[in-house]
Motif scaffolding. Sequence first.
Motif, mmCIF file in Angstrom:
data_model
loop_
_atom_site.group_PDB
_atom_site.id
_atom_site.type_symbol
_atom_site.label_atom_id
_atom_site.label_comp_id
_atom_site.label_asym_id
_atom_site.label_seq_id
_atom_site.Cartn_x
_atom_site.Cartn_y
_atom_site.Cartn_z
ATOM 1 N N ARG A 199 0.770 -1.224 -0.089
ATOM 2 C CA ARG A 199 0.042 -0.179 -0.141
ATOM 3 C C ARG A 199 0.790 1.408 -0.036
ATOM 4 N N THR A 200 0.709 2.156 -0.764
ATOM 5 C CA THR A 200 1.103 3.578 -0.823
ATOM 6 C C THR A 200 0.926 4.267 0.455
ATOM 7 N N PRO A 201 2.135 4.772 1.169
ATOM 8 C CA PRO A 201 1.977 5.675 2.160
ATOM 9 C C PRO A 201 1.339 6.841 1.649
ATOM 10 N N ARG A 202 0.302 7.475 2.274
ATOM 11 C CA ARG A 202 -0.360 8.648 2.049
ATOM 12 C C ARG A 202 -0.422 9.656 3.043
ATOM 13 N N GLY A 203 -0.427 10.946 3.119
ATOM 14 C CA GLY A 203 -0.557 11.856 4.027
ATOM 15 C C GLY A 203 0.364 11.966 5.016
ATOM 16 N N ARG A 204 1.636 11.620 4.593
ATOM 17 C CA ARG A 204 2.660 11.738 5.558
ATOM 18 C C ARG A 204 3.949 11.634 4.992
ATOM 19 N N TRP A 205 5.058 11.938 5.326
ATOM 20 C CA TRP A 205 6.504 11.674 4.870
ATOM 21 C C TRP A 205 6.669 10.049 4.969
#
Length: 281
Positions: A199-205
């Motif tokens: 899963r692509t990390p989103r909403g964070r660095w």
Amino acid sequence: LGLVASLHLAACGRIGYSTATGPQPSDGAVASENGVDAASFLDARAASNDARIASSPRTAACPMMNGAVFCEDFERGLPRVADAPAYVTQLSTNGRLTLDAASRPGTTVMRAGMAGFDGGSVNARIDYVLPASFQTRVYHARAWLYLPAHRPPRDWQVLVELDHAGGKVSLDVYDGDAIGVVAVGPSASVVPAVNALVRTPRGRWFCAEIAIELPETPGDAGEIVLELDGAAAYTATVPAGALPEAAFDRVYVGMVASRLREETYVLVDDVVVANGPIGCN
């Protein structure tokens, strides 16, 4: 060679970033430095930047750990092709590159953004030339990245790519939800199977590091490893023909998107290319 084992020797924990929360840029904001459009900003301080940009690859402000030969932290602004044609071969095309000094207090990052479109592809990237003396079979490329929490539908984005005339290896995002590594060589290509994607990390660095071992001799297999935030996320043995037989000579940073239905962007910081593990520090 054991790329997975060697990657784990480098610890993760970049000072100033939090992989749990991270900065929260406004998805609708127009990124700039101190409210000034990036082009105007660069022109205003070109006199002090030109000599440093044109003289050599931008490594002065980056730690030269583990055989690093290229670093970019954007603290000196965006490079300009006219200033260093042997070092920067392309500065975006039909997307928009700006500086963002608000998303991570105390530092500057690059924002690669583009409007929505249907069909074809759009570029918002910088193409850097790696030093000609950098001849190795083992490559590591690391970048800190931030993707907005909201994902556009039906998108495909290339965020970081090592390239050579005979092939490339890139970090790709598929339909916003999954992330993986694609290898394209002179006679074959490798795209991760659906069950190999994460899963692509989103909403964070998040910290992404790709490790690549090129074939020792033509016809041999190679190896690719992807780590996210210091943990192995994807490993693949790459068959003959799916990796270039010569050294990578360019690194692309930013975004190349296709099937993008809505406006989106990626924030990029602290890009490093080396011949050994880099980690997230």
